[in-house]
Design a protein around this motif. Structure first.
Motif, PDB file in Angstrom:
ATOM      1  N   ARG A   1       0.878  -1.172   0.000  1.00  0.00           N
ATOM      2  CA  ARG A   1       0.000   0.000   0.000  1.00  0.00           C
ATOM      3  C   ARG A   1       0.912   1.217   0.000  1.00  0.00           C
ATOM      4  NH1 ARG A   1      -4.201  -0.339   4.679  1.00  0.00           N
ATOM      5  NH2 ARG A   1      -5.509   0.812   3.211  1.00  0.00           N
TER       6      ARG A   1
ATOM      7  N   THR B   1       1.395   5.739  -1.009  1.00  0.00           N
ATOM      8  CA  THR B   1       0.949   7.068  -1.389  1.00  0.00           C
ATOM      9  C   THR B   1       2.101   7.754  -2.106  1.00  0.00           C
ATOM     10  OG1 THR B   1      -0.564   7.179   0.475  1.00  0.00           O
ATOM     11  CG2 THR B   1       0.100   9.279  -0.488  1.00  0.00           C
TER      12      THR B   1
ATOM     13  N   ARG C   1      -6.328   1.422  -7.178  1.00  0.00           N
ATOM     14  CA  ARG C   1      -6.604   2.382  -6.113  1.00  0.00           C
ATOM     15  C   ARG C   1      -6.870   1.653  -4.804  1.00  0.00           C
ATOM     16  NH1 ARG C   1      -5.612   7.844  -6.382  1.00  0.00           N
ATOM     17  NH2 ARG C   1      -5.926   8.540  -8.495  1.00  0.00           N
TER      18      ARG C   1
ATOM     19  N   GLU D   1      -5.440   5.124   4.604  1.00  0.00           N
ATOM     20  CA  GLU D   1      -4.636   6.329   4.419  1.00  0.00           C
ATOM     21  C   GLU D   1      -3.734   6.274   3.184  1.00  0.00           C
ATOM     22  OE1 GLU D   1      -1.018   6.385   7.209  1.00  0.00           O
ATOM     23  OE2 GLU D   1      -2.476   5.120   8.274  1.00  0.00           O
ATOM     24  N   TYR D   2      -3.834   5.216   2.392  1.00  0.00           N
ATOM     25  CA  TYR D   2      -2.998   5.066   1.208  1.00  0.00           C
ATOM     26  C   TYR D   2      -3.812   5.292  -0.068  1.00  0.00           C
ATOM     27  CZ  TYR D   2       0.214   3.195   4.587  1.00  0.00           C
ATOM     28  OH  TYR D   2       1.038   3.055   5.684  1.00  0.00           O
ATOM     29  N   GLU D   3      -3.132   5.663  -1.149  1.00  0.00           N
ATOM     30  CA  GLU D   3      -3.802   5.952  -2.420  1.00  0.00           C
ATOM     31  C   GLU D   3      -3.839   4.747  -3.362  1.00  0.00           C
ATOM     32  OE1 GLU D   3      -2.466  10.587  -2.978  1.00  0.00           O
ATOM     33  OE2 GLU D   3      -1.108   9.022  -3.665  1.00  0.00           O
ATOM     34  N   TRP D   4      -2.804   3.931  -3.325  1.00  0.00           N
ATOM     35  CA  TRP D   4      -2.639   2.833  -4.271  1.00  0.00           C
ATOM     36  C   TRP D   4      -2.292   1.550  -3.535  1.00  0.00           C
ATOM     37  CZ3 TRP D   4      -3.972   3.926  -9.121  1.00  0.00           C
ATOM     38  CH2 TRP D   4      -3.954   5.251  -9.524  1.00  0.00           C
TER      39      TRP D   4
ATOM     40  N   LYS E   1       4.765   7.384   1.273  1.00  0.00           N
ATOM     41  CA  LYS E   1       4.538   6.412   2.348  1.00  0.00           C
ATOM     42  C   LYS E   1       4.276   5.044   1.731  1.00  0.00           C
ATOM     43  CE  LYS E   1       1.109   7.813   4.681  1.00  0.00           C
ATOM     44  NZ  LYS E   1       0.028   8.269   5.542  1.00  0.00           N
TER      45      LYS E   1
END
Length: 138
Positions: A7, A9, A43, A48-51, A85
């Motif tokens: 995971r 960002t 996605r 709290e992560y984007e990918w 992150k």
């Protein structure tokens, strides 16, 4: 089976074309590495992560193949400089109580044999998970 997940960002202002190159490199890992049985890259919702990416691998031998494969190394090279992150994790149905230690040992072996990779990972502002060397050489 071992489900290896990531995971992450991206850094603020990361170039969209470079981000797509990194995401495509992750997808290519799933297609190119023989030990990967299935995978998903996309996605990340609900945290709290984007990918995120998950790779399904049958055993520790396949996990090592995954870690050292040139397709994986390419993702490190093009993707890690964009990441802010990052967390990696593993889920397994293997009953071996030492499986976590064995997975961590594979990661440590990889970092110990690749100072360039260790530097890339150490430059992340936050990295936790599978034998992470930690930010800034930790």
């Amino acid at each position: 089976m071992i489900y290896h997940g990531n995971r992450f960002t991206m850094k603020p202002g990361a170039d969209p074309a470079a981000m797509e190159e990194a995401l495509e490199s992750l997808r290519n890992q799933g297609r190119a590495i023989p030990s990967v049985k299935s995978f998903v890259v996309g996605r990340d919702y609900g945290g709290e992560y984007e990918w995120g990416a998950t790779f399904v691998i049958e055993d520790l031998e396949g996990y090592w193949e995954y870690l050292i494969h040139p397709a994986h190394r390419n993702t490190d090279r093009v993707g890690l400089p964009l990441v802010d992150k990052f967390v990696s994790f593993d889920i397994t149905d293997d009953p071996d109580p030492e499986m976590g230690k064995k997975i961590a040992a594979l990661h440590k072996r990889r970092y110990d044999s690749d100072p360039e990779l260790t530097k890339l990972v150490s430059d992340l502002s936050e990295y936790t998970g599978s034998a992470a060397p930690g930010p800034h050489g930790g």
